[in-house]
Design a protein around this motif. Sequence first.
Motif, PDB file in Angstrom:
ATOM      1  N   ILE A  52      14.947 -57.651  28.961  1.00 17.13           N
ATOM      2  CA  ILE A  52      15.937 -56.853  29.699  1.00 17.13           C
ATOM      3  C   ILE A  52      17.221 -56.663  28.865  1.00 17.13           C
ATOM      4  CG2 ILE A  52      17.522 -57.008  31.708  1.00 17.13           C
ATOM      5  CD1 ILE A  52      15.024 -58.098  33.220  1.00 17.13           C
ATOM      6  N   ILE A  53      17.482 -57.613  27.965  1.00 13.85           N
ATOM      7  CA  ILE A  53      18.736 -57.562  27.188  1.00 13.85           C
ATOM      8  C   ILE A  53      18.956 -56.212  26.485  1.00 13.85           C
ATOM      9  CG2 ILE A  53      19.995 -58.551  25.208  1.00 13.85           C
ATOM     10  CD1 ILE A  53      18.964 -61.289  26.028  1.00 13.85           C
ATOM     11  N   PRO A  54      17.966 -55.718  25.690  1.00 14.18           N
ATOM     12  CA  PRO A  54      18.248 -54.447  24.991  1.00 14.18           C
ATOM     13  C   PRO A  54      18.499 -53.280  25.936  1.00 14.18           C
ATOM     14  CG  PRO A  54      15.969 -55.147  24.644  1.00 14.18           C
ATOM     15  CD  PRO A  54      16.664 -56.287  25.281  1.00 14.18           C
ATOM     16  N   VAL A  55      17.770 -53.259  27.057  1.00 20.96           N
ATOM     17  CA  VAL A  55      17.961 -52.161  28.022  1.00 20.96           C
ATOM     18  C   VAL A  55      19.399 -52.191  28.559  1.00 20.96           C
ATOM     19  CG1 VAL A  55      17.155 -51.163  30.199  1.00 20.96           C
ATOM     20  CG2 VAL A  55      15.523 -52.305  28.679  1.00 20.96           C
ATOM     21  N   MET A  56      19.839 -53.404  28.883  1.00 24.30           N
ATOM     22  CA  MET A  56      21.194 -53.557  29.436  1.00 24.30           C
ATOM     23  C   MET A  56      22.260 -53.198  28.391  1.00 24.30           C
ATOM     24  SD  MET A  56      21.287 -54.465  32.611  1.00 24.30           S
ATOM     25  CE  MET A  56      19.960 -53.399  33.035  1.00 24.30           C
ATOM     26  N   LEU A  57      22.021 -53.624  27.144  1.00 26.80           N
ATOM     27  CA  LEU A  57      22.982 -53.312  26.077  1.00 26.80           C
ATOM     28  C   LEU A  57      23.083 -51.803  25.863  1.00 26.80           C
ATOM     29  CD1 LEU A  57      22.329 -56.060  23.349  1.00 26.80           C
ATOM     30  CD2 LEU A  57      24.143 -55.969  25.045  1.00 26.80           C
ATOM     31  N   LEU A  58      21.910 -51.133  25.924  1.00 26.81           N
ATOM     32  CA  LEU A  58      21.902 -49.674  25.754  1.00 26.81           C
ATOM     33  C   LEU A  58      22.676 -49.004  26.892  1.00 26.81           C
ATOM     34  CD1 LEU A  58      18.269 -48.939  24.525  1.00 26.81           C
ATOM     35  CD2 LEU A  58      20.376 -48.683  23.234  1.00 26.81           C
ATOM     36  N   LEU A  59      22.494 -49.542  28.098  1.00 29.31           N
ATOM     37  CA  LEU A  59      23.186 -48.992  29.264  1.00 29.31           C
ATOM     38  C   LEU A  59      24.712 -49.119  29.082  1.00 29.31           C
ATOM     39  CD1 LEU A  59      21.847 -47.815  31.743  1.00 29.31           C
ATOM     40  CD2 LEU A  59      22.268 -49.949  32.950  1.00 29.31           C
ATOM     41  N   LEU A  60      25.130 -50.299  28.618  1.00 27.59           N
ATOM     42  CA  LEU A  60      26.565 -50.531  28.381  1.00 27.59           C
ATOM     43  C   LEU A  60      27.071 -49.587  27.290  1.00 27.59           C
ATOM     44  CD1 LEU A  60      28.963 -52.482  29.154  1.00 27.59           C
ATOM     45  CD2 LEU A  60      28.372 -53.788  27.144  1.00 27.59           C
ATOM     46  N   ALA A  61      26.230 -49.429  26.252  1.00 23.98           N
ATOM     47  CA  ALA A  61      26.612 -48.567  25.125  1.00 23.98           C
ATOM     48  C   ALA A  61      26.772 -47.115  25.557  1.00 23.98           C
ATOM     49  CB  ALA A  61      25.562 -48.671  24.013  1.00 23.98           C
ATOM     50  N   ILE A  62      26.003 -46.693  26.542  1.00 20.22           N
ATOM     51  CA  ILE A  62      26.104 -45.301  27.017  1.00 20.22           C
ATOM     52  C   ILE A  62      27.282 -45.150  27.975  1.00 20.22           C
ATOM     53  CG2 ILE A  62      24.962 -43.519  28.420  1.00 20.22           C
ATOM     54  CD1 ILE A  62      22.280 -44.525  27.283  1.00 20.22           C
ATOM     55  N   ILE A  63      27.398 -46.093  28.913  1.00 20.33           N
ATOM     56  CA  ILE A  63      28.384 -45.920  29.995  1.00 20.33           C
ATOM     57  C   ILE A  63      29.831 -46.055  29.507  1.00 20.33           C
ATOM     58  CG2 ILE A  63      29.215 -46.867  32.198  1.00 20.33           C
ATOM     59  CD1 ILE A  63      26.329 -47.563  32.864  1.00 20.33           C
ATOM     60  N   LEU A  64      30.109 -47.062  28.670  1.00 13.35           N
ATOM     61  CA  LEU A  64      31.514 -47.345  28.313  1.00 13.35           C
ATOM     62  C   LEU A  64      32.268 -46.177  27.672  1.00 13.35           C
ATOM     63  CD1 LEU A  64      31.950 -51.066  27.247  1.00 13.35           C
ATOM     64  CD2 LEU A  64      33.252 -49.803  28.930  1.00 13.35           C
ATOM     65  N   PRO A  65      31.691 -45.495  26.677  1.00 15.34           N
ATOM     66  CA  PRO A  65      32.454 -44.369  26.108  1.00 15.34           C
ATOM     67  C   PRO A  65      32.764 -43.288  27.140  1.00 15.34           C
ATOM     68  CG  PRO A  65      30.584 -44.913  24.712  1.00 15.34           C
ATOM     69  CD  PRO A  65      30.428 -45.707  25.959  1.00 15.34           C
ATOM     70  N   PHE A  66      31.814 -43.038  28.046  1.00 18.76           N
ATOM     71  CA  PHE A  66      32.048 -42.030  29.088  1.00 18.76           C
ATOM     72  C   PHE A  66      33.174 -42.463  30.016  1.00 18.76           C
ATOM     73  CE2 PHE A  66      27.882 -40.538  27.803  1.00 18.76           C
ATOM     74  CZ  PHE A  66      28.073 -39.167  27.847  1.00 18.76           C
ATOM     75  N   GLN A  67      33.145 -43.751  30.359  1.00 20.03           N
ATOM     76  CA  GLN A  67      34.190 -44.279  31.248  1.00 20.03           C
ATOM     77  C   GLN A  67      35.563 -44.160  30.581  1.00 20.03           C
ATOM     78  OE1 GLN A  67      33.338 -45.313  34.210  1.00 20.03           O
ATOM     79  NE2 GLN A  67      35.086 -46.436  35.002  1.00 20.03           N
ATOM     80  N   LEU A  68      35.613 -44.456  29.277  1.00 19.48           N
ATOM     81  CA  LEU A  68      36.891 -44.380  28.562  1.00 19.48           C
ATOM     82  C   LEU A  68      37.335 -42.930  28.373  1.00 19.48           C
ATOM     83  CD1 LEU A  68      36.262 -47.162  25.904  1.00 19.48           C
ATOM     84  CD2 LEU A  68      37.897 -47.273  27.779  1.00 19.48           C
ATOM     85  N   LYS A  69      36.376 -42.044  28.162  1.00 15.00           N
ATOM     86  CA  LYS A  69      36.722 -40.639  27.917  1.00 15.00           C
ATOM     87  C   LYS A  69      37.156 -39.943  29.213  1.00 15.00           C
ATOM     88  CE  LYS A  69      36.416 -36.500  25.834  1.00 15.00           C
ATOM     89  NZ  LYS A  69      37.339 -36.079  24.823  1.00 15.00           N
ATOM     90  N   PHE A  70      36.351 -40.095  30.251  1.00 18.26           N
ATOM     91  CA  PHE A  70      36.614 -39.319  31.464  1.00 18.26           C
ATOM     92  C   PHE A  70      37.277 -40.131  32.578  1.00 18.26           C
ATOM     93  CE2 PHE A  70      32.893 -37.325  29.423  1.00 18.26           C
ATOM     94  CZ  PHE A  70      33.431 -36.069  29.191  1.00 18.26           C
ATOM     95  N   GLY A  71      37.294 -41.447  32.453  1.00 18.39           N
ATOM     96  CA  GLY A  71      37.920 -42.282  33.474  1.00 18.39           C
ATOM     97  C   GLY A  71      37.044 -42.433  34.695  1.00 18.39           C
ATOM     98  N   GLY A  72      37.504 -43.258  35.652  1.00 13.33           N
ATOM     99  CA  GLY A  72      36.829 -43.646  36.895  1.00 13.33           C
ATOM    100  C   GLY A  72      35.642 -42.816  37.323  1.00 13.33           C
TER     101      GLY A  72
END
Lengths: 283, 217
Positions: free
Chosen positions: B122-142
């Motif tokens: 499950i670790i790589p799947v979760m890491l990939l999810l974090l890798a995708i979500i964080l930049p979007f959250q920082l770029k577009f916010g909430g």
Amino acid sequence: MLKIEHLKKTYDNFSLDCSLRIQPGAVTGLIGQNGAGKSVTFKAILGLIKADGGKVTILGKDIQDFSVKDKQRLGVVLSDSGFSGYLDVRDVISILKNLYETFDQKFFMKQAQKFGLPMNKKIKEFSTGMKAKLKVLTAISHKAKLLILDEPTVGLDVVARDELLEALREFMEEEEDRSILISSHISSDLETLCDDLYMIHDGKIIFHEDTDVLLSDYALLKVNDSQYAALDKQYILRHRKENFGHCCLTNQKQYYLDNFPQIAIEKGTVDEVITMMIRGVEE
Amino acid sequence: MKGLLQKDFRLMVKQSKFFTTIAFITVIFAGVVENISFIISYLTFIGFMFTLSTISYDEFDNGNAFLFSLPITRRGYVVEKYGFGLLMGGSCWIFATLIAVVCGQVRRTNSINDSLAVAFMIIPVMLLLLAIILPFQLKFGGEKGRIAAIAMVGIVFIVFLGVAKITKTMHIDLSGLLNRIETMDTRMLGVAAIAVSIGVLLLSGRISVTIMEKKEF
């Protein structure tokens, strides 16, 4: 301490071109109407927005080269921004302790008590005055060299304002070479606190003067049409047509007192100077 | 960095009710659902959610302007967000894995090795999810960031479907390739997957730094 040379920032219908200088040991005020460019200037100084041109030097360093350690020597208050409202004062203390090597917890606790700031109440539940006090306390509690304060007294009653100004005076008295750049809408705050004042209008600095000089040498001459026609205008900075005749701003009060004793001469205040500099016509 | 971590931990503690509810739900899930991979993924994702919610807290009421006037850098901020996400996600992963192991033993459905193998996959799947979500959250916010991230996950899914379709029309034996992967050593496969996901996470971090350096407050 702080030197700004032709700091430029352009938006759709606003353009900033600002130059100013803050000397060590001085409290410098930046005054201007809403939308004149005060907050844009503050944000550009702090690197919160990217300038389109010009140079900002703080504590001898270009803002682009400013490190975390350098930032520890600044104390900042922004009018529209602060710590998350979900934190309380105890949280703030803990955060500041980890952000600033020189954070003075004892001083912070003592001042918080003096200001009547509750330790375990969420900041979002604070009154406007309490929030403003916490912002200023945060800025002055880590032995900063330069305070950059954007409207620190906004929305405060007279007593709360006085308490904050007193805290700033004490901050300045502690060390000789500390400086403050402060903006405020309340001219009486600036008159009593600042050594010199810059006035910004439509993104440009239109006026700079020592506060003492402004209060002693600036005056408003109230004259009728014939008096205006006979008036020596070499020391008139601005003039404005009014119902009774003309209102003229001068920076040579004594000259007119000596040479035109028959005309009405009123002492200049920051508010009047601002109004005349913005609404008056240049001679 | 320490100050930012302190802030985020303290903000997280303020959400202790939410945290307790999640822990309670997880224990109930563990009792009812036999699928341990779901429990581990769910709780690890919740751990990541904390770092996303701290970004929303930072933005609230124009808080970022003041935050970035403090002695921190934009790069430091990004590193802290990824670090905090990994710390919270990692803690939740350990907690969920322990629950999964205990449940597997009590029910006698999974051996400890099986449970751990599932947890590590499950670790790589979760890491990939974090890798995708964080930049979007920082770029577009909430809110916008979350919508954009969901859209991105959808796009990735569509791209995979597209690739599968194209390879089929071009008579490339994709299933043969997948079969070959399946026959590979599971441990090797797991390590390779984690290595790839760490690489993607580092790339994501770099993108996030660029996003933050361009931002104005």
